[in-house]
Design an enzyme around this catalytic site. Structure first.
Site, PDB file in Angstrom:
ATOM      1  N   THR A  96      -2.864  -9.044 -15.128  1.00 29.07           N
ATOM      2  CA  THR A  96      -3.533  -9.701 -14.008  1.00 29.07           C
ATOM      3  C   THR A  96      -3.120 -11.161 -13.956  1.00 29.07           C
ATOM      4  OG1 THR A  96      -5.455  -8.273 -14.033  1.00 29.07           O
ATOM      5  CG2 THR A  96      -5.865 -10.538 -13.403  1.00 29.07           C
ATOM      6  N   ARG A 140     -11.891   2.940  -9.165  1.00 30.58           N
ATOM      7  CA  ARG A 140     -12.446   2.038 -10.184  1.00 30.58           C
ATOM      8  C   ARG A 140     -12.199   0.583  -9.757  1.00 30.58           C
ATOM      9  NH1 ARG A 140      -9.932  -2.157 -13.462  1.00 30.58           N
ATOM     10  NH2 ARG A 140     -11.085  -2.337 -15.398  1.00 30.58           N
TER      11      ARG A 140
HETATM   12  N1  ASP Z   1      -9.014  -7.416 -15.722  1.00 24.42           N
HETATM   13  C1  ASP Z   1      -8.182  -6.460 -15.069  1.00 24.42           C
HETATM   14  C2  ASP Z   1      -8.983  -5.220 -14.759  1.00 24.42           C
HETATM   15  O1  ASP Z   1      -9.729  -4.777 -15.618  1.00 24.42           O
HETATM   16  C3  ASP Z   1      -6.977  -6.069 -15.843  1.00 24.42           C
HETATM   17  C4  ASP Z   1      -6.106  -7.222 -16.306  1.00 24.42           C
HETATM   18  O2  ASP Z   1      -6.601  -8.287 -16.669  1.00 24.42           O
HETATM   19  O3  ASP Z   1      -4.882  -7.064 -16.294  1.00 24.42           O
HETATM   20  O4  ASP Z   1      -8.833  -4.683 -13.697  1.00 24.42           O
END
Ligand code: ASP
Length: 301
Positions: free
Chosen positions: A166, A194
């Protein structure tokens, strides 16, 4: 606020890094582009949206083009933007747009709502003129295929989720205004529908007069901690770095895999992670700092 100090800090995701060199290059590109806006007296909100937009277009990061697919091979993305005055816009499980962060910003500026999800978010994006775009890449498809071949269940266990990616950005502008933006493709192989932390105010994204924070890592853990808000709240009484350390100590105690970057109202930067690694960088006083793979990758003026 310290004079007219301005700066920006970005992360490219927590977890095990696939390609640290490329992550550093991608972060550098995003930081330079957004810092240029701040230098020209641009608003913090413009800078964070630009930084995230640049990373959404880089297939290396798990957001926009290159997003992690769901178990059944769909691309569903979450993104959010927020200013210290409480303006907020977010999109959840949006598909077929190139830059979710730009749609999130439109939600903030063009509607009375804070969050749009799924088909409604896509419909809104089209009304705003965002064209159809398939964010799926060969690399993302291959990662899903490997996961399925390994017999992973969509109800994945925390221990197996180690690759995040992310992106997020927090900036302070010459007028001392803070803003934050976060964008994600989610976690490879999750159930369709989700929604993680990134688009949820207080969880993955939060800005307030005390500070602004963008998170990465296991979304369910971040939601339970309301991590971004927790860190920003702590900045009311302590510098950003101390707030970050204390909040992550609690995450570590609970064995949560998370990371975050943030900034307080005095332009104090903070970053931290409980995962093996996180890529991040910042630019302040014309200097660029990049960190990936536990290393200080590059210092440039
Ligand atoms: N926080 C993000 C999620 O759970 C994943 C990530 O940080 O890459 O969707």
């Amino acid at each position: 606020m310290v004079g007219n100090t301005f700066g920006i800090i970005c992360h490219g995701g927590a977890g095990v890094l696939r390609d640290p060199e490329a992550a550093a290059a991608g972060l550098g590109e995003a930081l330079r582009a957004s810092y240029a806006l701040l230098r020209q007296s641009g608003a913090a909100v413009d800078a964070v949206v630009e930084a995230v937009r640049v990373m959404e277009d880089n297939p290396l990061f798990n957001c926009g083009t290159g997003s992690a697919p769901t178990y059944d091979g769909r691309t569903e993305m979450d993104a959010a933007v927020m200013t210290q005055t409480g303006e907020f816009g977010g999109v959840l499980a949006i598909s077929r747009v190139r830059n979710p962060v730009l749609v999130a910003r439109k939600v903030m500026t063009e509607t009375d709502h804070h969050l749009l999800a799924g088909e409604g978010a896509v419909g809104f994006a089209r009304k705003c003129g965002f064209e159809d775009h398939d964010p799926m890449t060969e690399g993302a498809r291959e990662r899903l295929a490997r996961l399925l071949a390994a017999g992973e269940s969509p109800f994945f266990s925390l221990e197996k989720v180690r690759k995040y990616g992310t992106v997020g950005a927090v900036a302070i502008d010459r007028r001392g205004r803070l803003a934050v933006a976060t964008s994600t493709g989610g976690i490879t192989g999750r159930l369709a529908g989700r929604v993680g932390d990134s688009g949820i105010p207080g969880a993955g994204t939060w800005a307030a007069p005390s500070g602004a924070v963008s998170c990465t890592g296991h979304g369910e853990a971040i939601l339970r901690l309301m991590l971004a808000r927790d860190i920003a709240d702590r900045m009311k009484t302590m510098p950003a770095s101390v707030a970050m350390t204390l909040a992550l100590a609690e995450a570590r105690r609970r064995k949560f895999e998370v990371g975050a970057v943030g900034m307080d109202a005095r332009a104090g930067f903070a970053f931290g992670h409980t995962t093996p690694d996180m890529s991040y960088g910042y630019m302040i006083a014309e200097r660029l700092f990049l960190f990936t793979d536990g290393k200080d990758r590059k210092k440039a003026t």
